[in-house]
Write a protein that holds these residues in place. Sequence first.
Motif, PDB file in Angstrom:
ATOM      1  N   ALA A 221       0.834  -1.206   0.000  1.00 50.15           N
ATOM      2  CA  ALA A 221       0.000   0.000   0.000  1.00 50.15           C
ATOM      3  C   ALA A 221       0.870   1.259   0.000  1.00 50.15           C
ATOM      4  O   ALA A 221       0.595   2.222  -0.737  1.00 50.15           O
ATOM      5  CB  ALA A 221      -0.924  -0.012   1.215  1.00 50.15           C
ATOM      6  N   LEU A 222       1.932   1.269   0.821  1.00 53.30           N
ATOM      7  CA  LEU A 222       2.826   2.435   0.871  1.00 53.30           C
ATOM      8  C   LEU A 222       3.534   2.655  -0.461  1.00 53.30           C
ATOM      9  O   LEU A 222       3.692   3.796  -0.924  1.00 53.30           O
ATOM     10  CB  LEU A 222       3.853   2.259   1.993  1.00 53.30           C
ATOM     11  CG  LEU A 222       3.312   2.359   3.425  1.00 53.30           C
ATOM     12  CD1 LEU A 222       4.416   2.056   4.431  1.00 53.30           C
ATOM     13  CD2 LEU A 222       2.741   3.762   3.678  1.00 53.30           C
ATOM     14  N   PHE A 223       3.973   1.549  -1.079  1.00 50.55           N
ATOM     15  CA  PHE A 223       4.636   1.684  -2.377  1.00 50.55           C
ATOM     16  C   PHE A 223       3.694   2.295  -3.413  1.00 50.55           C
ATOM     17  O   PHE A 223       4.069   3.223  -4.146  1.00 50.55           O
ATOM     18  CB  PHE A 223       5.123   0.317  -2.861  1.00 50.55           C
ATOM     19  CG  PHE A 223       5.541   0.310  -4.305  1.00 50.55           C
ATOM     20  CD1 PHE A 223       6.751   0.864  -4.680  1.00 50.55           C
ATOM     21  CD2 PHE A 223       4.708  -0.222  -5.281  1.00 50.55           C
ATOM     22  CE1 PHE A 223       7.131   0.874  -6.018  1.00 50.55           C
ATOM     23  CE2 PHE A 223       5.078  -0.213  -6.612  1.00 50.55           C
ATOM     24  CZ  PHE A 223       6.296   0.331  -6.983  1.00 50.55           C
ATOM     25  N   SER A 224       2.478   1.762  -3.494  1.00 46.23           N
ATOM     26  CA  SER A 224       1.509   2.289  -4.467  1.00 46.23           C
ATOM     27  C   SER A 224       1.214   3.754  -4.202  1.00 46.23           C
ATOM     28  O   SER A 224       1.124   4.565  -5.135  1.00 46.23           O
ATOM     29  CB  SER A 224       0.222   1.464  -4.410  1.00 46.23           C
ATOM     30  OG  SER A 224       0.479   0.108  -4.694  1.00 46.23           O
ATOM     31  N   LEU A 225       1.061   4.111  -2.921  1.00 45.31           N
ATOM     32  CA  LEU A 225       0.767   5.499  -2.569  1.00 45.31           C
ATOM     33  C   LEU A 225       1.930   6.417  -2.955  1.00 45.31           C
ATOM     34  O   LEU A 225       1.724   7.479  -3.562  1.00 45.31           O
ATOM     35  CB  LEU A 225       0.489   5.595  -1.073  1.00 45.31           C
ATOM     36  CG  LEU A 225       0.177   7.005  -0.521  1.00 45.31           C
ATOM     37  CD1 LEU A 225      -1.093   7.558  -1.163  1.00 45.31           C
ATOM     38  CD2 LEU A 225       0.048   6.968   0.990  1.00 45.31           C
ATOM     39  N   CYS A 226       3.161   5.999  -2.628  1.00 50.75           N
ATOM     40  CA  CYS A 226       4.334   6.831  -2.940  1.00 50.75           C
ATOM     41  C   CYS A 226       4.524   6.985  -4.444  1.00 50.75           C
ATOM     42  O   CYS A 226       4.802   8.084  -4.936  1.00 50.75           O
ATOM     43  CB  CYS A 226       5.587   6.218  -2.316  1.00 50.75           C
ATOM     44  SG  CYS A 226       5.602   6.269  -0.508  1.00 50.75           S
ATOM     45  N   ILE A 227       4.396   5.885  -5.183  1.00 55.84           N
ATOM     46  CA  ILE A 227       4.565   5.953  -6.634  1.00 55.84           C
ATOM     47  C   ILE A 227       3.515   6.863  -7.256  1.00 55.84           C
ATOM     48  O   ILE A 227       3.801   7.669  -8.152  1.00 55.84           O
ATOM     49  CB  ILE A 227       4.469   4.544  -7.255  1.00 55.84           C
ATOM     50  CG1 ILE A 227       5.716   3.736  -6.903  1.00 55.84           C
ATOM     51  CG2 ILE A 227       4.317   4.622  -8.763  1.00 55.84           C
ATOM     52  CD1 ILE A 227       6.995   4.267  -7.513  1.00 55.84           C
ATOM     53  N   THR A 228       2.286   6.760  -6.772  1.00 57.53           N
ATOM     54  CA  THR A 228       1.213   7.600  -7.321  1.00 57.53           C
ATOM     55  C   THR A 228       1.489   9.073  -7.044  1.00 57.53           C
ATOM     56  O   THR A 228       1.335   9.926  -7.939  1.00 57.53           O
ATOM     57  CB  THR A 228      -0.138   7.193  -6.712  1.00 57.53           C
ATOM     58  OG1 THR A 228      -0.382   5.809  -6.979  1.00 57.53           O
ATOM     59  CG2 THR A 228      -1.271   8.010  -7.308  1.00 57.53           C
ATOM     60  N   LEU A 229       1.901   9.395  -5.817  1.00 53.67           N
ATOM     61  CA  LEU A 229       2.171  10.792  -5.473  1.00 53.67           C
ATOM     62  C   LEU A 229       3.381  11.324  -6.244  1.00 53.67           C
ATOM     63  O   LEU A 229       3.358  12.453  -6.753  1.00 53.67           O
ATOM     64  CB  LEU A 229       2.403  10.925  -3.968  1.00 53.67           C
ATOM     65  CG  LEU A 229       1.184  10.615  -3.086  1.00 53.67           C
ATOM     66  CD1 LEU A 229       1.541  10.752  -1.613  1.00 53.67           C
ATOM     67  CD2 LEU A 229       0.013  11.538  -3.436  1.00 53.67           C
ATOM     68  N   LEU A 230       4.442  10.510  -6.343  1.00 58.71           N
ATOM     69  CA  LEU A 230       5.615  10.939  -7.097  1.00 58.71           C
ATOM     70  C   LEU A 230       5.289  11.113  -8.576  1.00 58.71           C
ATOM     71  O   LEU A 230       5.795  12.042  -9.226  1.00 58.71           O
ATOM     72  CB  LEU A 230       6.745   9.923  -6.926  1.00 58.71           C
ATOM     73  CG  LEU A 230       7.386   9.851  -5.533  1.00 58.71           C
ATOM     74  CD1 LEU A 230       8.388   8.700  -5.460  1.00 58.71           C
ATOM     75  CD2 LEU A 230       8.090  11.165  -5.197  1.00 58.71           C
TER      76      LEU A 230
END
Length: 675
Positions: free
Chosen positions: A222-231
């Motif tokens: 979940a954190l990876f998906s969130l970070c990639i989306t925000l970046l």
Amino acid sequence: MVPISALKVLGISKPVIGMEIPLDFTYQNKEYTQTFILSGYFKEYVTQRAADLSFILVSTKFASAHPDSEGKNTVSIKYKSNQNIAQQNNELAKLLELTENQEIKTTTRESESNMFTLYFGIGLFIFIILLSGGLLIYNVLYISIANDIRFYGLLKALGTTGKQIRSIILRQAFLLCAIGIPVGLFLGGAVSIVLVPFALKVSTLADTIVVSTNPWIYVLAALFSLCITLLSSIKPAKIAAKVPAIHAIKFTESTPKKQKVHSRFGGNLYTMAWRNIFRDKKRAWIVILSLFLGISLYIATNTALESVDLENFVISEMSDDISIVSQNEETSPNRVSEDKELIHQINQLPGLENVDVYLSSKILVDFEKGKFSNFIKSYNKTFKYGMHKEENLNSSNFYGNLVGIDIDEARSVMKKANRSFDEEAFNDGEICLVQSDSPKDFANITDLGFNVIEEKRHVTLPIGGYFPTAHLEQQSEGAPTILFSKKNINQIAPKASILELRMNFSDKGEVESVKQMRELINQRPYFNLMSKREQIDNARSSSMTLRIMGNALAIILASIGLLNFVNVITTSIISRKQELATLESIGMTRKQTNKMLAYEGLYYGGITAVLVLTLGMLLTYGLFLIIKNSATYAIFDLPFKEIAISLLLVFSICLFTPIIVMKALAYEHIADRII
């Protein structure tokens, strides 16, 4: 403690802690029966286990009361640090003062080189997936912003600040995460908890299935998906915030360098398409790289599945249709007659083409100190888990096996191994063969004397040759295994019993014969039966499960690459709609526009195909070589059908995606697109 697989063999399907289990065991050549209390049971994580073989755990007290007569034991050690394993092994060997018959073996799990290779492979695999996933998320967001750039321009004209526009886009990204991440976690959990065990249960891997989940896996995903989306939202948000309102409707995705092109033939569609691809080289190579990685990984995964065929493993290990091996060296008073009856019944089986019978009798070989030193060293190198210390061997315990073999079988095996012997003398019982791959060990030994235990008779036989160890792989209690003509074995060992039976059947008679053989063997618990057909069926079942899971993963990897292509091409055409509309306004027909875009797609597909069939094949073969080190039975086998299908799919998507996107834009009037 007993593994579940062993409990099933014992006929216990519902074990209960504290229940009594009677077991038979042999200790120091004597049969014992003892009732044990089941203190626990567990799943045994050994998928390539020998047939009907499991290890039952007993207490230290019981093991101490029944020690191995030769003191053979294995001790498992785990170091505090995984660094410098080889150096730690050397220091431990010096500390323990190991003999030549003792060794320290580093397990695959703790080997530094193997761990590095494993981590590197997993890390590279994860990196490619994350890179492809990140590109996919970035392109999805970019498409959304490129399509709505005019909307953001109008907002700026009405007084919306750049900071507010960035906030809108980031909120949009958060909304996508709020919906997409839970759905993705749910689907991922369903696959790992439900579908994977369900697929494995139809195979022979069922006994090793344990569904285990770690909450941190879901948290990190979940954190990876969130970070990639925000970046991935940062650059599109900056573009939307910085584009002036007056220029918003004229926004293009990139501003390539202007080039002057001179041609005597004027413009043509395929040349224009080629220039369009590489006028933004960064985007072009992102598309090509994404397609190349996705398709290459798909082909590499299928090649691995085709090459590591468990059916090949069974065929390489079993040369005969049915093998029956004696599990007990002890003979009963009626064993000889029982063996003769069994052989008679086997000869009556339908479809039997040939049967090789190996007879065996226990012998005590004449021992002289130092005479067999070289043989014992070679034996210990071959059978590391049945090693013998020469100082523990003497004239009273130097036991071996006398094996009776047909002359035709001996001739065939020796011919394949490029070894010669006096066939006539062997068939007449005048000489013997010794199981050994090191004839130099017997350089000073011309004959072998031994006592036949059952007959209390002493026999001396000249050595006439050396039989390949791999054919029978007979372990002994220190002495060499001697092969003698089966035709004459009754003259020196009339009570020789069946050591092994190897049979071959016609295709029509094998299935029924296996059933009948099972019934015969069930009456003789000292035999173990293995059927090549049953082993192949089990291998096919396991292979099918692995293929389904492997292909599912390969399709996901290929889909990521294809979706990246679709997104990038869609983004490109949307951002170029003003340019394409301008070309139409000066005379280019819709058919020519579609044809030019089709050429662009075909160029992408063609470049990808060339890379896949060159660099991709090298990547695939490199993966095979790594696998070959662990699975020596692997055969390099390219999945030509999957290669053809994947490349055909690439060309189809590359060809039709631009046309479909252009058709969707065609609903807008040319005047609206050109403004």
